[in-house]
Design an enzyme around this catalytic site. Structure first.
Site, mmCIF file in Angstrom:
data_model
loop_
_atom_site.group_PDB
_atom_site.id
_atom_site.type_symbol
_atom_site.label_atom_id
_atom_site.label_comp_id
_atom_site.label_asym_id
_atom_site.label_seq_id
_atom_site.Cartn_x
_atom_site.Cartn_y
_atom_site.Cartn_z
ATOM 1 N N ARG A 40 0.800 -1.227 0.000
ATOM 2 C CA ARG A 40 0.000 0.000 0.000
ATOM 3 C C ARG A 40 0.832 1.276 0.000
ATOM 4 N NH1 ARG A 40 -2.728 0.289 6.046
ATOM 5 N NH2 ARG A 40 -0.833 0.697 7.247
ATOM 6 N N THR A 46 9.696 -0.164 5.552
ATOM 7 C CA THR A 46 10.331 0.802 6.440
ATOM 8 C C THR A 46 11.834 0.832 6.241
ATOM 9 O OG1 THR A 46 8.626 0.645 8.149
ATOM 10 C CG2 THR A 46 10.805 1.343 8.870
ATOM 11 N N LYS A 56 21.363 5.132 7.572
ATOM 12 C CA LYS A 56 22.786 4.799 7.401
ATOM 13 C C LYS A 56 23.442 5.700 6.368
ATOM 14 C CE LYS A 56 21.645 1.829 10.340
ATOM 15 N NZ LYS A 56 20.350 2.144 11.018
ATOM 16 N N ALA A 118 -4.593 -4.616 1.769
ATOM 17 C CA ALA A 118 -5.283 -5.906 1.837
ATOM 18 C C ALA A 118 -5.809 -6.142 3.239
ATOM 19 C CB ALA A 118 -4.345 -7.039 1.438
ATOM 20 N N ALA A 185 16.560 6.791 24.613
ATOM 21 C CA ALA A 185 17.980 6.568 24.330
ATOM 22 C C ALA A 185 18.230 5.151 23.836
ATOM 23 C CB ALA A 185 18.824 6.846 25.579
ATOM 24 N N ILE A 188 17.382 3.697 18.046
ATOM 25 C CA ILE A 188 16.917 4.704 17.094
ATOM 26 C C ILE A 188 17.231 6.103 17.609
ATOM 27 C CG2 ILE A 188 14.891 5.682 15.957
ATOM 28 C CD1 ILE A 188 13.664 2.891 15.948
ATOM 29 N N ALA A 273 11.307 8.568 20.144
ATOM 30 C CA ALA A 273 11.943 7.334 19.665
ATOM 31 C C ALA A 273 11.940 6.316 20.795
ATOM 32 C CB ALA A 273 13.371 7.619 19.190
ATOM 33 N N ALA A 324 15.714 -6.146 9.979
ATOM 34 C CA ALA A 324 15.434 -6.394 8.569
ATOM 35 C C ALA A 324 15.985 -7.740 8.108
ATOM 36 C CB ALA A 324 16.016 -5.267 7.717
ATOM 37 N N HIS A 448 46.777 -8.799 8.471
ATOM 38 C CA HIS A 448 47.311 -7.716 9.290
ATOM 39 C C HIS A 448 47.711 -6.550 8.401
ATOM 40 C CE1 HIS A 448 49.532 -5.704 12.508
ATOM 41 N NE2 HIS A 448 50.520 -5.549 11.634
#
Length: 472
Positions: A40, A46, A56, A118, A185, A188, A273, A324, A448
């Site tokens: 929709r 998200t 990011k 739906a 805190a 997010i 958040a 995700a 290394h």
């Protein structure tokens, strides 16, 4: 492109085109199923549109700007001009590229794409509406619910996009505020706070508990707290956001502490958040006899089946952890089960990452979780200040820690707070999933100078064989 007309029936109906839904749809199509995908809003859900990817992208861009002005110790002094409008345009271009790719992948796999909402009308049928108008119904043999989650609103702090912002609103700002108040805190709140602080915004974070990143071990979270305080972020712990009111310059938020002492903070915006909740209100789950838990998440078994055995749920709508990559794996499992494959979801090694500064990543068990399960453990630790590569990066805060079974040496989990922790955790995830031992990881030659050597050294440290840090 989405179909103008609805198919009357389909073998597999997928509701939601986020990381769980589109992956499930593609995997089912690859198995030869006739698949219809209903979305929709926007393909990618998200994660791609208002979560993982845009956040990011902004984190990367702000790191570039901040690092250029924070390298005096390396002999570099610079003044950086940040064009926030161009930065957000670049962020949006990344989102468009990925979401467009999802739609093309679905079409290329022969999936019927339907724009609309739906809702179940029974155990084998949904009605699809678009712009409030019913477009018709689709009958299905199997369905996969992948409708995701949305930000939780605090009582009295309904999102209006003008004064009270969700994470979605915050990621969509077209200009930088002078002052920002963040409620929460958690991961997010901390990611957003770090982004804006690095861009010169005065950030205050209000948190009911007594530490940042509740749920993570205190010594891990404290590394991030120290770094963010150096960025100028002010924390108000033990305070609960109570009310707010608009001001001529933005918003004033009132908080209460445990003694009901009130404090007030002014800012241009307040960002709430405090978590996420499942999106199920439009589905009419009862019509399909689909059960949810007390938080509204769809109950599923290890095959991702709901209480209605031919209807599956994947991703955030199926409950914690809201990740995700976990959603995508669940989508694959659901599609494989529908195709007749004997598979179940393994939750032993699902990594989690927080893209703060430095990053945090975890997988498997912590030492306290292993102890609660009556496991005898040994722990190894490698501080980043002893890493040659971390020193050359100028990023020596944090550590890598590994938890293993004390008898067999089998790796049970790991906690990392360091540069590129989100990348380094993959080696530990593989070790936990395959039952690798400390000896096997420590004996593997690591290039290394690299940050991955910290993984090897932590494993060696647990065995008393570390070279570049004192053995525990």
């Amino acid at each position: 492109m989405a179909e103008d007309s609805l198919p009357s029936e389909t073998e597999v109906l997928v509701i939601g085109a986020g990381p769980g839904g589109y992956v499930a749809a593609i995997r089912a199509a690859q198995s030869g199923c006739d698949v219809t995908l209903v979305e929709r809003d926007a393909y990618g859900g998200t994660c791609l549109n208002v979560g993982c990817i845009p956040s990011k992208a902004l984190i990367t861009a702000t790191d570039v700007a901040h690092d250029a002005t924070d390298a005096e110790e390396m002999g570099i002094s610079a003044e950086v001009d940040v064009d926030f409008g161009r930065m957000t345009d670049w962020k949006d271009s990344v989102v468009r590229q990925l979401t467009g790719g999802v739609e093309k992948l679905c079409s290329a796999n022969g999936i019927t794409l339907v724009d609309g909402t739906a809702s179940f009308t029974g155990e084998d049928e949904v009605a699809v509406t678009r712009d409030g108008t019913e477009q018709g119904t689709i009958r299905f043999e199997h369905a996969i619910v992948a409708t995701g989650s949305r930000p939780v609103e605090l009582p009295g702090f309904s999102f209006d996009g003008t004064h009270v912002l969700s994470s979605t609103h915050a990621l969509g700002l077209d200009s930088l505020p002078d002052e920002l108040l963040v409620i929460g805190a958690g991961y997010i709140g901390m990611e957003l706070s770090t982004v804006f602080a690095k861009l010169g915004v005065d950030v205050t974070v209000v948190e009911m508990l007594d530490q940042v990143l509740p749920g993570y071990e205190r010594d891990v979270a404290s590394v991030v707290r120290r770094r963010t305080e150096k960025l100028g972020i002010e924390f108000r712990f033990g305070e609960r956001a109570d009310t707010w009111e608009p001001t001529s310059g933005g918003v004033r938020v009132s908080t209460l502490d445990a003694d009901d002492q009130r404090a007030e903070y002014d800012a241009d915006f307040v960002v709430v958040a405090v978590g996420r909740e499942p999106v199920t209100d439009s589905l009419d789950l009862q019509a399909a006899a689909i059960e949810t838990d007390d938080r509204g998440f769809v109950r599923t078994d290890p095959k991702m089946r709901s209480s209605a055995r031919h209807i599956f749920a994947v991703g955030d709508v199926a409950g914690e952890p809201l990740l995700a990559h976990k959603a995508s794996k669940e989508g694959e499992v659901a599609a494989d089960v529908i195709a007749g494959e004997p598979t179940t979801l393994s939750t032993r090694a699902i990594p989690a990452a927080v893209f703060t500064d430095p990053e945090i990543a975890t997988v498997g068990l912590t030492e306290s979780e292993a102890a609660a399960a009556d496991l005898n453990t040994i722990v190894g630790r490698m501080p980043m200040r002893a890493s040659g590569r971390a020193l050359t990066l100028g990023e020596t805060d944090g550590f890598v820690r590994v938890v293993a079974d004390g008898d067999s040496g089998t790796i049970l989990g790991a906690q990392l707070v360091c540069p590129d922790a989100s990348e380094l955790v993959a080696e530990f995830a593989l070790a936990v999933e395959t039952g690798a031992t400390l000896s096997e990881v420590a004996a593997t030659v690591h290039a290394h100078p690299t940050l991955t050597e910290a993984v090897m050294e932590a494993a060696a440290n647990a065995q008393g064989e570390a070279i570049h840090t004192l053995d525990r």
